[in-house]
Design a protein around this motif. Structure first.
Motif, short mmCIF file in Angstrom:
data_model
loop_
_atom_site.label_atom_id
_atom_site.label_comp_id
_atom_site.label_asym_id
_atom_site.label_seq_id
_atom_site.Cartn_x
_atom_site.Cartn_y
_atom_site.Cartn_z
N LYS A 1 18.83 17.81 25.01
CA LYS A 1 20.29 17.90 25.03
C LYS A 1 20.82 16.72 24.24
O LYS A 1 20.30 15.61 24.35
N MET A 2 21.88 16.96 23.46
CA MET A 2 22.32 15.92 22.55
C MET A 2 23.82 15.96 22.33
O MET A 2 24.49 16.95 22.63
N VAL A 3 24.31 14.85 21.78
CA VAL A 3 25.70 14.75 21.34
C VAL A 3 25.67 14.68 19.82
O VAL A 3 24.92 13.90 19.23
N ILE A 4 26.48 15.51 19.18
CA ILE A 4 26.51 15.57 17.72
C ILE A 4 27.91 15.19 17.24
O ILE A 4 28.91 15.67 17.78
N VAL B 1 23.40 12.10 15.53
CA VAL B 1 22.88 12.93 16.63
C VAL B 1 22.31 11.97 17.66
O VAL B 1 21.47 11.13 17.34
N GLU B 2 22.76 12.09 18.90
CA GLU B 2 22.28 11.24 19.98
C GLU B 2 21.66 12.10 21.07
O GLU B 2 22.33 12.96 21.65
N VAL B 3 20.38 11.90 21.32
CA VAL B 3 19.69 12.63 22.39
C VAL B 3 20.07 12.01 23.73
O VAL B 3 19.81 10.84 23.98
N THR B 4 20.71 12.80 24.59
CA THR B 4 21.12 12.31 25.90
C THR B 4 20.10 12.65 26.98
O THR B 4 19.88 11.87 27.90
#
Length: 464
Positions: free
Chosen positions: A191-194, A204-207
């Motif tokens: 799950k990530m924040v784009i 892109v940050e993998v949460t």
């Protein structure tokens, strides 16, 4: 006479120099050609891993106009410094700040430096001394949360999220915790924040990342299926290694009348081993059918009995009549033959029970070779393939490549293989030493590269 001899010697030396230069050029061209021919078939999806950045500390502005717009890639609170990657040039700048730096979000709300989002896009105003005078959240940027299942095409730098298509840069910042990773290391389970601007993705940050589930002792279960929570459903193969999302899940396995279940916790980058060796051979021939139906919500009956097909349906070997009804759709009827332990059946009611044509398979007969890192164990979509270098049969679609080796961190990559002819060769980055944490849970029983022509070399392969 002396002058004439000197002239002759000079002439000879000049000719020798010219010949020498031509020889050097010839050798260099030959070396490049040889190198090119050697590497021409190598596709390196891991090559976009961000190298140790060269940080530029020499940037100055007037403090009143934006000096650049960049992605916040690192915060150093003790040194009062931040790093930003310029979205226009890819240059990474180290920018000092102070308690007097004006920091605001994209809506004009004042923020502390500690509350800034790593991976966020900011307009940075640098003064004449090289310090940040103002850092404002970019009003042109957008952000999407809880994104998963993206498709990345490294050859064209495209990202697909559902029906949305975007592009990314070679310097797009990809973060997992405090680590900068390759965009190819994003897998479906993350799950990530784009974040981006327009149709471009800049960070892109993998949460919520992924870990690994090693499944052993499956002699009686091979050919059946394993489900991890309600997010993954896979066929069981010997010595499989599943890339799984982080969290606590109920794991169910079934092969005919044999079944077992347990609860496991998957930690980021760690491996949990599950042993099913206590499960005995199944004397009854039944298969599990996983139905994928369009439209969702259609009512299904099998052999005249209404069934719930939200999970795989267990059916005895042989033929069965399937009927589907749904509002505004013509009734669907088909006879299916169950002759394997696990199969997925796709039904589109708009086809009215008739078969639909599918695109020709252009990958048949070709191979995908993995040449690096040597010595690592290769898994494709959780299935054990062999020790690198090795190969597997080519098939189109998105694949999860997992590499595991004793003493090194297990790592996964995502590749997309086009439905085209020709062999492919992939070389991935070397493994990073350290090794992943491994836990064992007892089971409860039971409750790019250009395509090349067909290779004449025959290797032992597995079909994916």
């Amino acid at each position: 006479m002396l002058m004439k001899r000197m002239y002759n010697w000079i002439h000879i030396l000049r000719q020798a120099a010219v010949i020498g230069m031509m020889l050097v050029l010839f050798l260099s061209q030959t070396a490049c050609t040889a190198s090119g021919s050697k590497k021409g078939n190598a596709m390196v999806p891991g090559s976009s891993i961000t190298p140790a950045p060269t940080v530029n500390k020499d940037i100055k502005g007037d403090g009143e106009n934006p000096t650049f717009t960049g992605v916040l890639s690192l915060q150093d609170f003790s040194g009062f410094k931040m790093r930003f990657v310029d979205i226009n040039s890819g240059t990474e700048y180290e920018v000092p700040y102070s308690g007097g730096t004006d920091i605001q979000d994209a809506y004009g709300k004042v923020k502390a430096a500690s509350t800034m989002d790593v991976g966020g896009i900011y307009d940075v105003y640098v003064d004449k001394k090289g310090k940040a005078a103002k850092i404002y959240g970019s009003s042109n940027s957008w952000v999407r949360y809880d994104v998963s299942g993206i498709t990345v095409d490294e050859s064209s730098r495209k990202i697909s999220i559902g029906a949305s298509n975007m592009v990314y840069e070679s310097y797009t910042v990809v973060l997992s915790g405090d680590e900068r990773i390759s965009i190819a290391q994003l897998v479906d389970q993350d799950k990530m924040v784009i974040r981006g601007i327009g149709d471009k993705v800049y960070s892109v940050e993998v949460t919520d990342g992924h870990g690994y589930l090693k499944v052993t002792g499956t002699d009686a279960l091979n050919g059946g299926y394993i489900s991890i929570g309600n997010r993954q459903l896979l066929g069981i193969t010997r010595d499989m290694l599943v890339t799984a999302p982080v969290g606590t899940f109920t794991v169910n396995v079934r092969n005919g009348s044999l079944s077992a279940s347990k609860t496991v916790t998957i930690s980021k980058d760690a491996t949990t081993t599950v042993d099913f060796s206590e499960v005995q051979t199944d004397p009854v021939k039944t298969g599990a059918v996983n139905f994928s139906v369009t439209p969702s919500g259609a009512v299904m009956s099998i052999d005249g009995t209404e069934v719930d097909y939200s999970s795989p349906v267990s059916l005895t070997y042989g033929t069965h009549r399937i009927k589907l009804v749904a509002n505004n759709y013509q009734e669907y009827s088909e006879i299916i033959n169950v002759n394997s332990a696990y199969v997925t059946k796709v039904i589109d009611m708009t086809s009215s029970g008739t078969s639909t044509s599918t695109a020709a398979d252009n990958t048949s007969g070709y191979k995908v070779s993995i040449t690096a890192p040597k010595g690592a164990v290769l898994y494709v979509n959780s299935e054990y393939i062999g020790t690198v270098p090795c190969s597997f049969d080519k098939s189109s679609g998105k694949k999860t490549i997992t590499l595991s080796q004793n003493g090194y961190n297990t790592v996964s990559y995502t590749i997309s293989i086009a439905n085209t002819a020709g062999d492919l060769t992939y070389a991935f980055p070397e493994m990073i030493s350290g090794g992943t944490q491994e836990t064992t849970t007892q089971v409860q029983v039971p409750t790019v590269t250009p395509a090349t022509t067909k290779s004449s070399t025959k290797q032992s392969t597995k079909r994916r």
